[in-house]
Design a protein around this motif. Sequence first.
Motif, short mmCIF file in Angstrom:
data_model
loop_
_atom_site.label_atom_id
_atom_site.label_comp_id
_atom_site.label_asym_id
_atom_site.label_seq_id
_atom_site.Cartn_x
_atom_site.Cartn_y
_atom_site.Cartn_z
N TYR A 165 0.84 -1.21 0.00
CA TYR A 165 0.00 0.00 0.00
C TYR A 165 0.87 1.26 0.00
O TYR A 165 0.59 2.22 -0.73
CB TYR A 165 -0.95 -0.02 1.21
CG TYR A 165 -2.02 1.04 1.07
CD1 TYR A 165 -3.09 0.85 0.21
CD2 TYR A 165 -1.93 2.25 1.75
CE1 TYR A 165 -4.05 1.83 0.04
CE2 TYR A 165 -2.89 3.23 1.58
CZ TYR A 165 -3.95 3.01 0.73
OH TYR A 165 -4.89 3.99 0.55
N ARG A 168 2.14 1.68 -3.48
CA ARG A 168 1.08 2.13 -4.41
C ARG A 168 0.81 3.62 -4.22
O ARG A 168 0.53 4.34 -5.17
CB ARG A 168 -0.20 1.32 -4.17
CG ARG A 168 -0.11 -0.10 -4.67
CD ARG A 168 -1.24 -0.94 -4.11
NE ARG A 168 -2.53 -0.37 -4.40
CZ ARG A 168 -3.62 -0.50 -3.62
NH1 ARG A 168 -3.56 -1.20 -2.51
NH2 ARG A 168 -4.74 0.05 -3.95
N LEU A 179 -6.43 -4.31 -6.82
CA LEU A 179 -5.48 -4.00 -5.74
C LEU A 179 -6.20 -3.49 -4.50
O LEU A 179 -5.86 -3.85 -3.37
CB LEU A 179 -4.40 -3.01 -6.21
CG LEU A 179 -3.46 -3.55 -7.30
CD1 LEU A 179 -2.40 -2.51 -7.67
CD2 LEU A 179 -2.76 -4.84 -6.86
N ILE A 180 -7.23 -2.64 -4.68
CA ILE A 180 -7.99 -2.16 -3.51
C ILE A 180 -8.76 -3.34 -2.89
O ILE A 180 -8.74 -3.54 -1.68
CB ILE A 180 -8.99 -1.03 -3.88
CG1 ILE A 180 -8.26 0.19 -4.44
CG2 ILE A 180 -9.82 -0.63 -2.66
CD1 ILE A 180 -9.18 1.32 -4.90
N SER A 183 -6.52 -5.62 -1.01
CA SER A 183 -5.98 -4.96 0.18
C SER A 183 -7.03 -4.97 1.31
O SER A 183 -6.74 -5.37 2.44
CB SER A 183 -5.60 -3.51 -0.20
OG SER A 183 -5.41 -2.72 0.92
N VAL A 184 -8.25 -4.56 0.99
CA VAL A 184 -9.31 -4.51 2.01
C VAL A 184 -9.64 -5.91 2.50
O VAL A 184 -9.67 -6.19 3.71
CB VAL A 184 -10.57 -3.83 1.43
CG1 VAL A 184 -11.77 -3.98 2.38
CG2 VAL A 184 -10.33 -2.35 1.13
N LYS A 187 -7.21 -7.89 4.82
CA LYS A 187 -7.22 -7.47 6.23
C LYS A 187 -8.43 -8.07 6.95
O LYS A 187 -8.34 -8.50 8.09
CB LYS A 187 -7.23 -5.95 6.32
CG LYS A 187 -5.86 -5.36 5.97
CD LYS A 187 -5.84 -3.86 5.98
CE LYS A 187 -6.40 -3.28 4.72
NZ LYS A 187 -5.82 -2.05 4.25
N PHE A 207 -12.59 7.27 -2.33
CA PHE A 207 -11.67 6.81 -3.38
C PHE A 207 -12.41 6.67 -4.70
O PHE A 207 -11.90 6.99 -5.76
CB PHE A 207 -11.18 5.39 -3.04
CG PHE A 207 -10.00 5.36 -2.17
CD1 PHE A 207 -8.79 5.88 -2.59
CD2 PHE A 207 -10.07 4.79 -0.91
CE1 PHE A 207 -7.68 5.84 -1.78
CE2 PHE A 207 -8.97 4.74 -0.09
CZ PHE A 207 -7.78 5.27 -0.52
N1 URA Z 1 -8.27 1.02 1.71
C1 URA Z 1 -7.46 -0.05 1.84
O1 URA Z 1 -7.40 -0.66 2.90
N2 URA Z 1 -6.71 -0.44 0.78
C2 URA Z 1 -6.75 0.20 -0.41
O2 URA Z 1 -6.07 -0.21 -1.31
C3 URA Z 1 -7.60 1.31 -0.53
C4 URA Z 1 -8.36 1.70 0.55
#
Ligand code: URA
Length: 437
Positions: A165, A168, A179-180, A183-184, A187, A207
């Motif tokens: 992140y 990026r 990719l978003i 990433s989300v 987690k 975003f």
């Molecule tokens: N929030 C995130 O956790 N990851 C991203 O890539 C964008 C927003």
Amino acid sequence: MRMVDLIHKKRNGGELTAAEIQTIIDGYCRGDIPDYQMSAWAMAVYFQGMTPVETANLTLAIAESGDTVDLSQIPGVKADKHSTGGVGDKTTLILGPIVAAAGIPVAKMSGRGLGHTGGTIDKLESIAGFRTELTQEQFFRQVNEIGLAVIGQSGNLTPADKKLYALRDVTATVESIPLIASSVMSKKIAAGADAIVLDVKTGSGAFMKTVEQSEELAHAMVEIGTEVGRNTAAVISDMDQPLGFAVGNALEVAEAVATLQGKGPEDLTELCVELAAHMTVLAGKAADIYEAKKLVRELLASGAALAKFRQFVAAQGGDDAFVDDLRRLPQAEYVFAAKSPAEGYIGAIDAEELGIAAMMLGAGRATKDDTIDHAVGIVLNLKVGDRVAAGEALARVHAAAPESEPAVRQALERLLGAFTITPEPPKLRPLVLSVVT
Ligand code: URA
């Protein structure tokens, strides 16, 4: 497998295998793949995209790059919610207690705010004595006893995401749906919940600026969740203006309490009911969304959700007496009105600009090492569509220094710049724009 070949394959639109994606993530975490190659790969993904299978494999590789939380010691279907980042978004403080009062365990890890968006952990730390660090044993015990605990991220969760992140962010590759989404979802998956509701924000403060982009992101995330066996749904909600009236940590906690008391802003209440209802359905406590909304509204009206909030605050060491006397929350020394320069209608309130104004007052962090002032922030007087007279208060500013201080004046200018005053009433759009399941 040479990284250059994997970049080449993606650049030309090829589909990477699970093993190839694993090699990339492992190599990057170990430091064998340098930032310049990872940047080139991220840019190739930005332009070529990823298939749903590639995106799911990337998500799992990132989720497994560090510690994962095993919530199996907590019986029941554990529910979680994630917002893609908003201004004035205090929904976790409200829907956590609602959902827990419905008998659904919520074992939540939350973040701190950075930039124009706030973080739940900072908001909770406005409450005297509230502890956001618990041992894993305390965390599990609290969820088993009262159904709800919220802590800051601990352990080494998704280190690959942290590294990627940050890369990026400085290589113009943030706005890529796969990719978003990975990433989300990495987690959320690492944090262990069985049922995940995503609040995908759309509009000036988000975003994703358009509903189409937000729907695309929502579909990608729901697909990943389903692929890895987590019940997932996404709500697309408007972030063309801040949520509720309050922006700033203690101010948002006060607004969350008012909402739990049934006296909150309409938009905030509506979104909390919507998100809590989806969590209730996914956790199997209601047959459909209508039954779930009825249950959620009953839990609010009966005071059960507020009682759960008090129990949660007390369990984490907080002084829950503040619920009866909000003046026990940190108070800013100076409070003054931000006055409208013109008459007309509130045509728009740029949520990102308003979030930056609050950050400039000290409510947020420009860099992650900044300290924040829990008392300061902005409380809107008017929202989009309201009529305003020249000189009328658009908002009240809660500041640590008087209006004459240059830093406070700059924040006030930024705040006023966030408002668009129009001669005609603007076209309003609903708060909840669509739902993806
Ligand atoms: N929030 C995130 O956790 N990851 C991203 O890539 C964008 C927003």
